[in-house]
Design an enzyme around this catalytic site. Structure first.
Site, short mmCIF file in Angstrom:
data_model
loop_
_atom_site.label_atom_id
_atom_site.label_comp_id
_atom_site.label_asym_id
_atom_site.label_seq_id
_atom_site.Cartn_x
_atom_site.Cartn_y
_atom_site.Cartn_z
N CYS A 171 51.30 46.31 34.13
CA CYS A 171 50.02 46.74 33.57
C CYS A 171 49.83 46.35 32.11
O CYS A 171 48.74 46.50 31.57
CB CYS A 171 49.88 48.25 33.73
SG CYS A 171 50.08 48.80 35.45
N HIS A 321 44.35 50.38 29.50
CA HIS A 321 44.66 50.14 30.91
C HIS A 321 44.16 51.33 31.72
O HIS A 321 44.41 52.49 31.37
CB HIS A 321 46.17 49.95 31.07
CG HIS A 321 46.65 50.11 32.48
ND1 HIS A 321 46.09 49.39 33.53
CD2 HIS A 321 47.61 50.89 33.02
CE1 HIS A 321 46.71 49.73 34.65
NE2 HIS A 321 47.63 50.63 34.37
N ASN A 351 43.57 52.10 39.68
CA ASN A 351 44.50 51.33 38.85
C ASN A 351 44.68 49.94 39.45
O ASN A 351 45.32 49.78 40.49
CB ASN A 351 45.85 52.07 38.79
CG ASN A 351 46.87 51.37 37.91
OD1 ASN A 351 46.75 50.20 37.58
ND2 ASN A 351 47.92 52.10 37.55
#
Length: 395
Positions: A171, A321, A351
C-alpha cells in the site's frame, strides 16, 4: 555515503557552487565541464567528460500533469457480503467506512485496468505513448511472476520500447513510485514517467474471513510525472521507512503443497525437487495495523513537511492510502487538518492497495475538487511493514 534523500553522494570537488533545493535534491547553478574526483587509486586525479555528454547533476524539477483511473464493473456491497459471512452493513461501515468495493470478474484483468488508467493519464497530459520514457507499475499482485509492467508498455503501443518494471511495496507502493519517478527525471534526464498503482487483492482474500474480506477491492490509478524547470518543481519533500518485524501483523506468505504427485515418494525423502507452492490468503492483525498506522503516518507527514520547509497550514489537501476511515480521520485530527480538506473515496471502493491514492486523486481532480497549483500531503502505509509520505503540488 547516502544523503538525507537516500541518494549516494561520492566525494567530489566541483568548481561551482551547489545549492540544495527544498526537495532534498542537489541542484547546481553552473557545473564546470571539468570535475575532479577524490580517489585512493594512484594515477586517477581527474576526469574530463566529452563535450557532447550531459552533466551528471542536472538542475531539473518534476510535476504531475495527468491522471487516470479504472475499476472493475462488478460492485459488491456490504449487504452482498452479509449473504456469505456473518456480518452486516452497519457493522462494516461503522468500523471501516466501507460500503462497496469493485471485484474483477470474467474477462477483466488487473493489467487491463492498469492500461485503461494509464491511457486516461496520458490523454489528460496530452502526451503520446511514444513519448513515455519509463513505466513504473506499483503492484503486489502482478499477473505474471516476473512482473506486469512490460505488458502495459506493449498494450499502450510505446514503439520506443521504454523501460518498464514493477515496484512491490504494497500500500506504500504508489508514493514510492512517485519519488522513484522524480529520481529518474532529476538524475537520469528522463522526461515523461508513467506511474501506475494497480492491485487485485480480491484474488488473495479469504472470503470466509469477515475480518479481512470486508476490506479489499480491486482497481488502478495512474499519474504522468513530467520533467520541468527547477522553478516549477512539484515534489517538495518525502520520507520513507520500513519495519520487517511488523510483517507478522500483515502478510500473504508462500504456502507449499504438502504433496507432489508427479514425484511419487522418491523425491520427498530428498526434499528435491521442491513441492509446488502458491501464496496464501491475506493474514492481518487489524488492531495492530490500526495502531501502527495512526502512529507512524502523522510522523512521516511531519517529516516530509520539515524537509519541504512547509507547515501544516500550507497543505490544501490530505490524501492518505484508503485503508480505513477511522485511520484517515485519526491522522487528520492529529495533523489538525479540517475534514473538508481530506480526500476520501473509501466508501465506494474499499482498500485497493497501491491503487487507492491515484484512484482517489483522479476522482478529486476530475470533479474539480483538487485544482491546479494546490499542495497535497499524501502517505501510504501497509504490508512490509512499509510507510512513507510526500508533499507535492498538482499541475
Amino acid at each position: 555515503m547516502a544523503n538525507a534523500s537516500g541518494f549516494f553522494t561520492p566525494t567530489m570537488r566541483i568548481s561551482s557552487s551547489i545549492n540544495l533545493n527544498r526537495s532534498g535534491f542537489r541542484c547546481p547553478d553552473v557545473i564546470s565541464k571539468r570535475i575532479r574526483c577524490s580517489s585512493t587509486s594512484q594515477g586517477v586525479e581527474s576526469f574530463s567528460p566529452p563535450e557532447s555528454r550531459s552533466p551528471r547533476l542536472v538542475s531539473k524539477g518534476c510535476k504531475l500533469v495527468g491522471c487516470g483511473s479504472a475499476v472493475p464493473h462488478l460492485q459488491i456491497s456490504n449487504d452482498d457480503l452479509a449473504k456469505i459471512v456473518d456480518t452486516n452493513d452497519e457493522w462494516i461501515s461503522a468500523r471501516t467506512g466501507i460500503r462497496n468495493r469493485r471485484i474483477l470478474t470474467g474477462n477483466e484483468s488487473m493489467t487491463g485496468l492498469a492500461v485503461e488508467a494509464a491511457q486516461k493519464a496520458l490523454e489528460m497530459a496530452e502526451v503520446k505513448p511514444d513519448d513515455v520514457d519509463l513505466i513504473l507499475l506499483c503492484t503486489s499482485t502482478p499477473e505474471d511472476l516476473f512482473g506486469g509492467a512490460p505488458q502495459i508498455q506493449k498494450a499502450l503501443g510505446c514503439k520506443g520500447n521504454p523501460l518498464a518494471f514493477d515496484i512491490t511495496a504494497a500500500c506504500s507502493g504508489f508514493v514510492l513510485g512517485l519519488v522513484s519517478a522524480s529520481c529518474y527525471i532529476r538524475g537520469g534526464g528522463f522526461k515523461n514517467v508513467l506511474v501506475i498503482g494497480a492491485d487485485s487483492l480480491s484474488r488473495f482474500v479469504d472470503w470466509t474471513d469477515r475480518g479481512t474480506c470486508i476490506l479489499f477491492g480491486d482497481g488502478a490509478g495512474a499519474v504522468l510525472v513530467q520533467a520541468c524547470d527547477s522553478e516549477e518543481d512539484g515534489l517538495f519533500g518525502f520520507d520513507f521507512h520500513s519495519d520487517g518485524d511488523g510483517n507478522r501483523h500483515l502478510n500473504a506468505g508462500i504456502r507449499e503443497s504438502t504433496t507432489n504427485d508427479a514425484l511419487g515418494t522418491n523425491g520427498s525423502a530428498l526434499g528435491f525437487p521442491p513441492n509446488h507452492s502458491s501464496f496464501s490468503c491475506i493474514k492481518m492483525n487489524g488492531t495492530e495495523v490500526f495502531r501502527f498506522a495512526v502512529s507512524v503516518v502523522p510522523q512521516t507527514i511531519e517529516a516530509s513537511l520539515a524537509k519541504a520547509g512547509l507547515n501544516r497550514s500550507d497543505i490544501d489537501w490530505l490524501l492518505l492510502h484508503q485503508a480505513n476511515q477511522r485511520i484517515i480521520d485519526g491522522v487528520a485530527t492529529r495533523l489538525e487538518v479540517p475534514k473538508d480538506r481530506v480526500i476520501s473515496n473509501l466508501a465506494k471502493y474499499g482498500n485497493t492497495s497501491a491503487a487507492s491514492i491515484p484512484l482517489a486523486l483522479d476522482e478529486a481532480v476530475r470533479s474539480g475538487k483538487v485544482k491546479q497549483g494546490q499542495t497535497i500531503a499524501t502517505a501510504g502505509f501497509g504490508a512490509g511493514l512499509t510507510w512513507g509520505s510526500a508533499i507535492l503540488r498538482w499541475g
